[in-house]
Write a protein that holds these residues in place. Structure first.
Motif, short mmCIF file in Angstrom:
data_model
loop_
_atom_site.label_atom_id
_atom_site.label_comp_id
_atom_site.label_asym_id
_atom_site.label_seq_id
_atom_site.Cartn_x
_atom_site.Cartn_y
_atom_site.Cartn_z
N SER A 154 45.55 2.85 -10.19
CA SER A 154 44.12 2.75 -10.54
C SER A 154 43.28 3.76 -9.78
CB SER A 154 43.62 1.33 -10.26
OG SER A 154 44.32 0.38 -11.03
N ILE A 155 43.58 3.91 -8.48
CA ILE A 155 42.82 4.86 -7.66
C ILE A 155 43.07 6.29 -8.13
CG2 ILE A 155 42.61 5.82 -5.33
CD1 ILE A 155 43.24 2.99 -4.28
N SER A 156 44.32 6.60 -8.48
CA SER A 156 44.65 7.95 -8.96
C SER A 156 43.90 8.27 -10.24
CB SER A 156 46.16 8.06 -9.20
OG SER A 156 46.89 7.79 -8.02
N ILE A 157 43.87 7.31 -11.18
CA ILE A 157 43.14 7.52 -12.43
C ILE A 157 41.65 7.67 -12.15
CG2 ILE A 157 42.53 6.48 -14.64
CD1 ILE A 157 45.25 5.11 -14.64
N GLY A 158 41.13 6.82 -11.26
CA GLY A 158 39.71 6.89 -10.93
C GLY A 158 39.33 8.22 -10.30
N TRP A 159 40.18 8.72 -9.41
CA TRP A 159 39.93 10.01 -8.75
C TRP A 159 39.95 11.14 -9.77
CZ3 TRP A 159 37.73 12.60 -5.26
CH2 TRP A 159 38.17 13.85 -4.82
N CYS A 160 40.93 11.09 -10.67
CA CYS A 160 41.02 12.10 -11.73
C CYS A 160 39.78 12.06 -12.62
CB CYS A 160 42.28 11.87 -12.56
SG CYS A 160 42.48 13.02 -13.92
N ALA A 161 39.35 10.85 -13.01
CA ALA A 161 38.18 10.71 -13.86
C ALA A 161 36.92 11.20 -13.16
CB ALA A 161 38.01 9.25 -14.29
N LEU A 162 36.80 10.91 -11.86
CA LEU A 162 35.62 11.31 -11.10
C LEU A 162 35.51 12.83 -11.01
CD1 LEU A 162 33.20 10.66 -9.26
CD2 LEU A 162 34.81 10.56 -7.34
N VAL A 163 36.62 13.49 -10.67
CA VAL A 163 36.59 14.95 -10.54
C VAL A 163 36.41 15.61 -11.90
CG1 VAL A 163 37.80 16.97 -9.64
CG2 VAL A 163 38.06 14.78 -8.49
N SER A 164 37.02 15.03 -12.93
CA SER A 164 36.85 15.58 -14.29
C SER A 164 35.40 15.46 -14.74
CB SER A 164 37.76 14.84 -15.28
OG SER A 164 39.11 15.09 -14.99
N ALA A 165 34.77 14.31 -14.46
CA ALA A 165 33.37 14.12 -14.81
C ALA A 165 32.47 15.08 -14.03
CB ALA A 165 32.95 12.67 -14.54
N ILE A 216 48.79 18.47 -2.13
CA ILE A 216 49.00 19.22 -0.89
C ILE A 216 49.09 18.32 0.34
CG2 ILE A 216 47.83 21.26 -1.81
CD1 ILE A 216 45.38 20.49 -0.21
N PHE A 217 49.01 17.00 0.15
CA PHE A 217 49.10 16.08 1.27
C PHE A 217 50.35 15.22 1.16
CE2 PHE A 217 44.47 16.82 0.70
CZ PHE A 217 44.27 17.51 1.89
N PRO A 218 50.86 14.70 2.29
CA PRO A 218 52.16 14.01 2.30
C PRO A 218 52.25 12.83 1.35
CG PRO A 218 51.46 14.50 4.54
CD PRO A 218 50.30 14.83 3.65
N TYR A 219 51.15 12.11 1.10
CA TYR A 219 51.21 10.92 0.28
C TYR A 219 51.37 11.22 -1.20
CZ TYR A 219 46.19 11.95 -0.11
OH TYR A 219 44.97 12.57 -0.30
N HIS A 220 51.43 12.50 -1.58
CA HIS A 220 51.52 12.83 -3.01
C HIS A 220 52.82 12.35 -3.63
CE1 HIS A 220 54.10 16.19 -1.75
NE2 HIS A 220 54.49 16.27 -3.00
N LEU A 221 53.91 12.28 -2.83
CA LEU A 221 55.19 11.83 -3.36
C LEU A 221 55.11 10.37 -3.80
CD1 LEU A 221 57.61 13.46 -0.76
CD2 LEU A 221 57.18 14.19 -3.12
N PHE A 222 54.40 9.56 -3.03
CA PHE A 222 54.24 8.16 -3.39
C PHE A 222 53.40 8.03 -4.66
CE2 PHE A 222 51.65 4.28 -3.15
CZ PHE A 222 52.66 3.32 -3.14
N VAL A 223 52.35 8.82 -4.74
CA VAL A 223 51.47 8.76 -5.91
C VAL A 223 52.22 9.20 -7.16
CG1 VAL A 223 49.36 9.68 -6.95
CG2 VAL A 223 49.40 9.13 -4.52
N ILE A 224 52.99 10.29 -7.06
CA ILE A 224 53.75 10.80 -8.21
C ILE A 224 54.71 9.73 -8.72
CG2 ILE A 224 55.56 12.42 -8.89
CD1 ILE A 224 54.25 14.50 -7.12
N LYS A 261 54.48 6.53 -8.59
CA LYS A 261 53.82 5.39 -9.23
C LYS A 261 53.14 5.75 -10.55
CE LYS A 261 55.13 2.81 -5.89
NZ LYS A 261 56.31 1.93 -6.13
N VAL A 262 52.69 6.98 -10.68
CA VAL A 262 51.93 7.35 -11.89
C VAL A 262 52.80 8.02 -12.95
CG1 VAL A 262 49.82 7.62 -10.56
CG2 VAL A 262 51.20 9.63 -11.07
N GLN A 263 54.07 8.30 -12.63
CA GLN A 263 54.92 9.01 -13.59
C GLN A 263 55.07 8.28 -14.92
OE1 GLN A 263 58.58 10.42 -11.96
NE2 GLN A 263 59.29 11.34 -13.86
#
Length: 225
Positions: free
Chosen positions: A139-150, A172-180, A182-184
């Motif tokens: 949810s946070i990943s989608i929200g961040w994407c929507a915010l920057v896109s807007a 570019i930050f270490p937590y990207h592997l966890f995010v990838i 979960k959102v794949q």
């Protein structure tokens, strides 16, 4: 990392393929009278790019992501994406003089800088706290994407450019592997919906449109070689 370690045999075609393909496309479409002006430019750019998502998905499905040809393809696709970003910035402002182009470039730098700063000092802490709840991570990943896109759209830029900035700011930050991780699955669903929506936009074929399509396809295949 892969770009830094890639040799000339990969970087040279990666850098040179796009401008060469665009130049050849402009000459060809002008010669055959298929398009002119900005329409010709857009068509040439479209023919110069490949679909990173489709190629990577195909390689993953065939379990060839770690093969040599997949690594070469990945580097070239990344270079194409960088050219694509530049096209998203410059094409809408083309034909209006240097001032709109410089303004668009300035807005893009501002957008990416802001996304990286917020991701570094704010999003990092949010993701660390949400790491135990996979649903919140998505949810946070989608929200961040929507915010920057807007934000990108509010600046008069392409929302797709904002989505790219959001992804880069996470990658570019270490937590990207966890995010990838979960959102794949969600990415694959949206990819499918994207092509469904794209298919619904295709107009009914006519003899005129099919003949033009045949010219474009022939050029695309021959120019790729």
């Amino acid at each position: 990392d892969r770009l830094r370690t890639a040799g000339k045999s990969v970087l040279v075609p990666g850098i040179g393929q796009f401008p060469l393909s665009v130049a050849v496309g402009c000459l060809f479409f002008t010669a055959v009278g298929l398009a002119g002006g900005r329409e010709m430019l857009y068509l040439s750019v479209a023919c110069a790019l490949s679909s990173t998502a489709i190629v990577l998905k195909s390689l993953q499905d065939e379990h060839q992501s770690d093969s040599l040809h997949a690594q070469v393809a990945l580097v070239i696709l990344i270079m194409q994406d960088l050219w694509g970003v530049l096209s998203l910035i410059l094409l809408p402002s083309s034909g209006s003089g240097a001032a709109p182009i410089l303004l668009a470039l300035g807005k893009t730098v501002l957008l990416f800088a802001a996304a990286l700063i917020v991701s570094r000092f704010v999003m990092k802490r949010i993701f660390v706290k949400a790491v135990k709840t996979p649903e919140m991570t998505v949810s946070i990943s989608i929200g961040w994407c929507a915010l920057v896109s807007a934000s990108s759209s509010a600046l008069g830029l392409s929302p797709a450019l904002g989505a790219l900035a959001a992804g880069i700011s996470i990658s570019i930050f270490p937590y990207h592997l966890f995010v990838i991780d979960k959102v794949q699955p969600l990415r694959d669903i949206f990819l499918m919906l994207f092509f469904v929506s794209l298919g619904m936009l295709i107009p009914l074929p006519t003899p005129s449109s099919m003949s033009k399509l045949g010219v474009v396809i022939t050029f695309l295949v021959v120019s790729r070689f």
